[in-house]
Design an enzyme around this catalytic site. Structure first.
Site, PDB file in Angstrom:
ATOM      1  N   HIS A 138       0.849  -1.192   0.000  1.00 49.29           N
ATOM      2  CA  HIS A 138       0.000   0.000   0.000  1.00 49.29           C
ATOM      3  C   HIS A 138       0.879   1.234   0.000  1.00 49.29           C
ATOM      4  O   HIS A 138       1.888   1.277   0.707  1.00 49.29           O
ATOM      5  CB  HIS A 138      -0.889   0.027   1.255  1.00 49.29           C
ATOM      6  CG  HIS A 138      -1.764   1.229   1.315  1.00 49.29           C
ATOM      7  ND1 HIS A 138      -2.932   1.325   0.606  1.00 49.29           N
ATOM      8  CD2 HIS A 138      -1.614   2.411   1.955  1.00 49.29           C
ATOM      9  CE1 HIS A 138      -3.475   2.511   0.823  1.00 49.29           C
ATOM     10  NE2 HIS A 138      -2.694   3.190   1.637  1.00 49.29           N
TER      11      HIS A 138
ATOM     12  N   ASP B 164     -15.090   2.485   7.586  1.00 51.28           N
ATOM     13  CA  ASP B 164     -14.083   3.460   7.144  1.00 51.28           C
ATOM     14  C   ASP B 164     -14.685   4.486   6.198  1.00 51.28           C
ATOM     15  O   ASP B 164     -14.358   5.667   6.267  1.00 51.28           O
ATOM     16  CB  ASP B 164     -12.903   2.756   6.464  1.00 51.28           C
ATOM     17  CG  ASP B 164     -11.848   3.748   6.019  1.00 51.28           C
ATOM     18  OD1 ASP B 164     -11.271   4.422   6.903  1.00 51.28           O
ATOM     19  OD2 ASP B 164     -11.621   3.901   4.807  1.00 51.28           O
TER      20      ASP B 164
ATOM     21  N   ARG C 122     -14.504  12.540   8.983  1.00 53.17           N
ATOM     22  CA  ARG C 122     -13.204  13.160   9.324  1.00 53.17           C
ATOM     23  C   ARG C 122     -12.871  14.283   8.354  1.00 53.17           C
ATOM     24  O   ARG C 122     -12.319  15.313   8.728  1.00 53.17           O
ATOM     25  CB  ARG C 122     -12.086  12.101   9.280  1.00 53.17           C
ATOM     26  CG  ARG C 122     -12.114  11.158  10.475  1.00 53.17           C
ATOM     27  CD  ARG C 122     -11.229   9.949  10.236  1.00 53.17           C
ATOM     28  NE  ARG C 122      -9.848  10.303   9.959  1.00 53.17           N
ATOM     29  CZ  ARG C 122      -9.005   9.555   9.231  1.00 53.17           C
ATOM     30  NH1 ARG C 122      -9.409   8.404   8.715  1.00 53.17           N
ATOM     31  NH2 ARG C 122      -7.779   9.947   9.042  1.00 53.17           N
TER      32      ARG C 122
ATOM     33  N   SER D  96      -7.440   3.313   9.534  1.00 53.78           N
ATOM     34  CA  SER D  96      -8.166   3.383   8.264  1.00 53.78           C
ATOM     35  C   SER D  96      -7.431   2.567   7.186  1.00 53.78           C
ATOM     36  O   SER D  96      -8.030   1.730   6.501  1.00 53.78           O
ATOM     37  CB  SER D  96      -8.278   4.861   7.847  1.00 53.78           C
ATOM     38  OG  SER D  96      -8.640   5.001   6.506  1.00 53.78           O
TER      39      SER D  96
ATOM     40  N   LYS E 159      -8.377  -1.720   5.840  1.00 59.76           N
ATOM     41  CA  LYS E 159      -8.675  -2.103   4.454  1.00 59.76           C
ATOM     42  C   LYS E 159      -7.722  -3.197   3.968  1.00 59.76           C
ATOM     43  O   LYS E 159      -8.108  -4.100   3.233  1.00 59.76           O
ATOM     44  CB  LYS E 159      -8.624  -0.870   3.553  1.00 59.76           C
ATOM     45  CG  LYS E 159      -9.853   0.022   3.760  1.00 59.76           C
ATOM     46  CD  LYS E 159      -9.770   1.333   3.023  1.00 59.76           C
ATOM     47  CE  LYS E 159      -8.901   2.330   3.721  1.00 59.76           C
ATOM     48  NZ  LYS E 159      -8.989   3.710   3.312  1.00 59.76           N
TER      49      LYS E 159
HETATM   50  N1  URA Z   1      -5.705   7.006   3.404  1.00 61.23           N
HETATM   51  C1  URA Z   1      -6.663   6.258   3.971  1.00 61.23           C
HETATM   52  O1  URA Z   1      -7.081   5.251   3.424  1.00 61.23           O
HETATM   53  N2  URA Z   1      -7.149   6.658   5.148  1.00 61.23           N
HETATM   54  C2  URA Z   1      -6.732   7.770   5.800  1.00 61.23           C
HETATM   55  O2  URA Z   1      -7.206   8.055   6.866  1.00 61.23           O
HETATM   56  C3  URA Z   1      -5.731   8.537   5.182  1.00 61.23           C
HETATM   57  C4  URA Z   1      -5.231   8.111   3.982  1.00 61.23           C
END
Ligand code: URA
Length: 434
Positions: free
Chosen positions: A82, A161, A168, A183, A187
């Site tokens: 990622h 999320d 947020r 977050s 994922k």
């Molecule tokens: N990328 C994400 O997936 N979540 C965040 O909170 C910030 C960047």
């Protein structure tokens, strides 16, 4: 249990229990907790922080808010990577086939681009016929037999999320390390991977502005991985200028193919080799990173990484002719040269500005329903440290619409800072956190 008491507890800097965190996530995801209470709790977390344990509990509660991909029937370590985002970042398209060619198993769920950043799925869709929707059986089959798949996320992956991130975004609570860490990791974990390599960017245009903050975020994510049994490693990398020279979907694919042939831009190749060596280490394919790197270099040279990309394209319905001859990619017919108006060194090349310029050529989306011009974008001719004279070409813009060039050039000119002093170049990777 009442959310009011949970908010008050975090407001008073006390540690929340696993049950309290699960209560919040469950009730907020199903709509029983209103946005105003969730906002208050997020702000309390933003201001007072979360312990390692709270962050791990938040991550797992988020994972369990939706579907979890089960890859347990596939033998071996399932790997994922990622990146916290970058302009011209086509590393996934290089790493996935390269690591699979080395014997790794990579199941990659990717996203689309929005605003100034591109998305892996959009880049792949510049290959005629390429299908990013892969049925579950086929998904498993591809990882088992070919060692790779790159597909779009299902709607119901970590719904908590989606809701929390949107909240947020409008409550000034995005840049909280535990919230970002949970977050991203939720994922990755819900995608079924056993081991994760993270590329955490810092600098202008990144979530983390300094290497120190990026290191804190990386450490938080590596700690989550450790707490929940997912081996995680993170590279802290400078989000300076764009990676490589190409920005835009088909243009980036052409550059990916160059790297997979053992050629291509040095910064992009170097980052991929270092991240790839970490993936081989976590996948127990080659635990010595130097040997892992050498193995990947050999795989690029002998053509097997490119052959893996070709296999991926065929398995997902794409036309492999463009892989065999990248001149067959459809590139937008109109070009426009952006020229230097000042003599000196390219002192800075702001990645976000380049991303916005590429978006304005038609290569990106302003809103999620915009159509893409897959062949549009930018080929940079000059990057940081290059010396330019007035009139030298800094970059070539590609588009199907002449009218787009004016604004795209304006943004690109702003992204270049030309000065008399030569900039110091930092290494692409600042540090690796294991
Ligand atoms: N990328 C994400 O997936 N979540 C965040 O909170 C910030 C960047």
């Amino acid at each position: 249990m009442r959310l009011y008491d949970i908010i008050a507890k975090k407001r008073d800097k006390k540690e929340l229990s696993k049950e309290e965190i699960e209560f919040f996530i469950e009730k907020y995801t199903n709509g029983e907790v209103p946005d105003y209470q969730a906002s208050a709790l997020l702000m309390a977390i933003y201001l007072n922080g979360f312990t390692k344990e709270e962050t791990a509990n938040l991550t797992m509660a988020m994972v369990n808010s939706g579907d979890v991909v089960d890859l347990s029937m596939i033998e071996g370590v399932k790997l994922d990577k990622h990146s916290t985002g970058g302009v011209g970042d086509k590393t996934s398209l290089i790493l996935v086939p390269m690591v699979a060619a080395a014997g790794g198993k990579v199941a990659k769920l990717s996203g689309r681009g929005l605003g100034h950043t591109g998305g892996t799925l959009d880049k792949l869709e510049s290959i005629p016929g390429f299908n990013i929707s892969v049925e579950e059986d086929k998904f498993i089959d591809m990882v088992k037999n070919a060692g790779l798949v790159i597909a779009g996320q299902t709607q119901n992956l970590v719904p908590a999320d989606k809701k929390i991130y949107a909240l947020r975004d409008v409550t000034a609570t995005v840049d909280s390390i535990p919230l970002i860490a949970a977050s991203i990791m939720s994922k990755k974990i819900a995608s079924g991977s056993d081991a994760i390599v993270l590329d955490v960017k810092y600098g202008e245009g990144a979530f983390m502005k300094t290497a120190e903050d990026a290191e804190k975020l990386a450490t938080a994510m590596v700690n989550i991985g450790k707490s929940v049994g997912r081996n995680t490693s993170a590279a802290i990398t400078l989000n300076g200028e764009p990676l490589g020279y190409a920005i835009g979907n088909a243009l980036e694919l052409k550059e990916v193919i160059e790297v997979l042939k053992g050629e291509g831009p040095e910064d992009l190749r170097e980052l991929c080799l270092q991240l790839g060596a970490q993936m081989l280490r976590l996948g127990n394919i080659e635990t010595d990173v130097e040997k892992g790197r050498a193995k990947l270099e050999a795989i690029l040279k002998d053509g097997s990484a490119l052959a893996k990309l070709r296999e991926l394209v065929v398995l997902q319905g794409g036309d492999p002719k463009v892989i065999d001859n990248s001149e067959l990619f459809t590139i937008s017919p109109l070009t426009h040269e952006v020229k230097a108006t000042k003599e000196g060194y390219v002192y800075e090349l702001n990645a976000e500005g380049v991303g916005v310029s590429s978006l304005l050529t038609g290569a990106g989306r302003h809103t999620k329903d915009d159509a893409l011009d897959y062949g549009a974008g930018i080929i940079l001719k000059k990057k940081m440290g290059d010396y330019v004279k007035v009139g030298d070409v800094l970059a070539t813009l590609y588009s199907s619409d002449e009218a787009k060039f004016e604004k795209a050039e304006e943004e690109l000119q702003k992204a270049y800072s030309i000065q008399s002093q030569k900039p110091e170049k930092s290494p692409i990777i600042h540090k690796i956190i294991r």
